[in-house]
Design a protein around this motif. Structure first.
Motif, PDB file in Angstrom:
ATOM      1  N   VAL A  32       4.616  -0.501  10.169  1.00 48.15           N
ATOM      2  CA  VAL A  32       4.402   0.759   9.446  1.00 48.15           C
ATOM      3  C   VAL A  32       4.039   1.843  10.456  1.00 48.15           C
ATOM      4  O   VAL A  32       3.202   1.634  11.341  1.00 48.15           O
ATOM      5  CB  VAL A  32       3.283   0.627   8.388  1.00 48.15           C
ATOM      6  CG1 VAL A  32       3.172   1.928   7.593  1.00 48.15           C
ATOM      7  CG2 VAL A  32       3.537  -0.551   7.463  1.00 48.15           C
TER       8      VAL A  32
ATOM      9  N   SER B 210      -0.915   1.149   7.254  1.00 47.25           N
ATOM     10  CA  SER B 210      -0.451  -0.030   6.520  1.00 47.25           C
ATOM     11  C   SER B 210      -0.971  -0.025   5.085  1.00 47.25           C
ATOM     12  O   SER B 210      -0.234  -0.363   4.145  1.00 47.25           O
ATOM     13  CB  SER B 210      -0.875  -1.310   7.234  1.00 47.25           C
ATOM     14  OG  SER B 210      -2.274  -1.342   7.412  1.00 47.25           O
TER      15      SER B 210
ATOM     16  N   LEU C  55       1.923  -6.037   6.106  1.00 45.98           N
ATOM     17  CA  LEU C  55       2.148  -4.697   6.642  1.00 45.98           C
ATOM     18  C   LEU C  55       1.230  -4.459   7.837  1.00 45.98           C
ATOM     19  O   LEU C  55       0.013  -4.633   7.735  1.00 45.98           O
ATOM     20  CB  LEU C  55       1.888  -3.644   5.563  1.00 45.98           C
ATOM     21  CG  LEU C  55       2.582  -3.859   4.211  1.00 45.98           C
ATOM     22  CD1 LEU C  55       2.266  -2.714   3.270  1.00 45.98           C
ATOM     23  CD2 LEU C  55       4.078  -4.012   4.384  1.00 45.98           C
ATOM     24  N   VAL C  56       1.835  -4.040   8.954  1.00 42.55           N
ATOM     25  CA  VAL C  56       1.071  -3.894  10.204  1.00 42.55           C
ATOM     26  C   VAL C  56       1.261  -2.500  10.786  1.00 42.55           C
ATOM     27  O   VAL C  56       2.392  -2.034  10.963  1.00 42.55           O
ATOM     28  CB  VAL C  56       1.520  -4.941  11.244  1.00 42.55           C
ATOM     29  CG1 VAL C  56       0.606  -4.892  12.466  1.00 42.55           C
ATOM     30  CG2 VAL C  56       1.531  -6.349  10.651  1.00 42.55           C
ATOM     31  N   CYS C  57       0.150  -1.830  11.104  1.00 44.69           N
ATOM     32  CA  CYS C  57       0.196  -0.539  11.793  1.00 44.69           C
ATOM     33  C   CYS C  57       0.893  -0.745  13.141  1.00 44.69           C
ATOM     34  O   CYS C  57       0.519  -1.638  13.899  1.00 44.69           O
ATOM     35  CB  CYS C  57      -1.211  -0.013  12.027  1.00 44.69           C
ATOM     36  SG  CYS C  57      -2.267  -0.027  10.555  1.00 44.69           S
TER      37      CYS C  57
ATOM     38  N   THR D  69       2.079  -5.916  16.096  1.00 38.58           N
ATOM     39  CA  THR D  69       3.110  -6.351  15.150  1.00 38.58           C
ATOM     40  C   THR D  69       3.894  -7.535  15.687  1.00 38.58           C
ATOM     41  O   THR D  69       4.166  -8.500  14.955  1.00 38.58           O
ATOM     42  CB  THR D  69       4.069  -5.188  14.832  1.00 38.58           C
ATOM     43  OG1 THR D  69       3.309  -4.013  14.500  1.00 38.58           O
ATOM     44  CG2 THR D  69       4.963  -5.534  13.650  1.00 38.58           C
TER      45      THR D  69
ATOM     46  N   VAL E 116      -2.388  -6.264   4.260  1.00 42.49           N
ATOM     47  CA  VAL E 116      -2.298  -5.132   5.185  1.00 42.49           C
ATOM     48  C   VAL E 116      -3.328  -5.320   6.292  1.00 42.49           C
ATOM     49  O   VAL E 116      -4.400  -5.896   6.074  1.00 42.49           O
ATOM     50  CB  VAL E 116      -2.523  -3.775   4.474  1.00 42.49           C
ATOM     51  CG1 VAL E 116      -1.553  -3.608   3.318  1.00 42.49           C
ATOM     52  CG2 VAL E 116      -3.952  -3.634   3.969  1.00 42.49           C
TER      53      VAL E 116
END
Length: 322
Positions: free
Chosen positions: A204, A285, A176-178, A185, A303
């Motif tokens: 995310v 994330s 999961l990537v901001c 990303t 994350v």
């Protein structure tokens, strides 16, 4: 963009970037329901992953280009990364920042050596201001995410994650990537496509600013109608990047949207359980893992905590949020 560019950026960053840790807490594992690891880019130089892309881009310039100085625009993290990387290269830098950016980000950008030009993000265009300054001074513009060498630099985060995961025996995961414009990303997705094919990369975003999530559904670049500010200022962008979106579209899995209350809780949990400080945009994330793990099917979750540059009053608010 290709994997070889990420390897080249990694070589230029060798000895310059921090290899940030992959952290784990049994308390977070229990909430999420499976092993969950956090890549602490909040501990990177200048307080976020943005140092990687900034140093990568500046180090790729010719000596003639460097002599012209560096120009950038940013809400704060790219600004600080540019300021620090430019100073390390003994190059002057100018950064255009919104006047309502967190004070800590404006102050740190100046302290790291850049000249800061403030603007009204609701009535002025940073792109137009940047173009005018470029014409006036001839500076080299380094964009926050739509730049191949910036994307390659951010992709080194993905290289580290896959290598650290192998050391831990992790062979598949939901990652999961901001996500704002998609530089981090897309870089991570490119790295995983080559280095860890069983890692599913998910962008995310905060509610109301979910342009990438919607773009992956529609197959075309969507924009945000919301003209308000967000607690997650670091990842608020109008639409996915022109360069980043094709990469996101090819290599990413469905995105996840989180609320500001979930973000504040995630910031508190990260501090209580991992002893780290994450800014709101860097915590989305973790919020997705904590509160939306039902959307994920891998046995492990990773994350990326992308940054830790948060004003004290916002962090205080997070610590008291339940």
């Amino acid at each position: 963009m290709n994997f070889e560019m990420i390897l080249a950026a990694n070589a230029r960053l060798s000895g310059k970037k921090r290899v940030t840790p992959l952290l784990n807490s049994p308390f977070i594992d229990e909430i999420v329901g499976r092993p969950t690891y956090l890549k602490a880019e909040c501990l990177q130089h200048s307080g976020s992953f943005k140092f990687r892309g900034a140093f990568s881009a500046i180090s790729a310039l010719t000596s003639e280009e460097r002599d012209k100085g560096i120009l950038a625009y940013s809400s704060g993290n790219h600004a600080q990364g540019i300021a620090m990387a430019a100073t390390m290269h003994n190059i002057p830098s100018t950064v255009i920042m919104p006047e309502d950016a967190p004070k800590i980000k404006i102050d740190n950008t100046r302290k790291l050596g850049a000249e800061v030009v403030l603007y009204d993000r609701y009535n002025e265009s940073r792109e137009v201001i940047g173009e005018n300054l470029q014409r006036k001074f001839g500076s080299v513009l380094i964009k926050p995410y739509d730049d191949p060498d910036v994307i390659a630099g951010q992709g080194t985060t993905g290289l580290e994650i896959t290598e650290q995961a192998k050391d831990l025996g992790i062979d598949e995961a939901d990652l999961l990537v901001c996500c704002g414009g998609g530089g981090l990303t897309s870089g991570i997705a490119l790295a995983c496509a080559e280095n860890a094919k069983n890692f599913k990369v998910h962008p995310v975003e905060p509610a109301g600013f979910d342009d990438v999530v919607r773009s992956l559904i529609s197959g075309k670049r969507e924009t945000n109608d919301n003209n308000s500010s967000s607690l997650c200022d670091a990842i608020v962008t109008p639409s996915p990047g022109i360069l980043t979106f094709p990469i996101l579209k090819e290599f990413c899995y469905p995105g996840i949207v989180v609320t500001e209350s979930e973000v504040l809780r995630a910031m508190r949990i990260a501090f209580e359980r991992l002893k780290i400080v994450i800014e709101p945009g860097g915590a989305v994330s973790l919020a997705a893992a904590l509160y939306h793990s039902e959307m994920l099917d891998s046995k492990t979750i990773v994350v990326v905590a992308s940054g830790g540059n948060v004003d004290p009053e916002i962090f205080s608010r997070a610590l008291s949020f339940h």
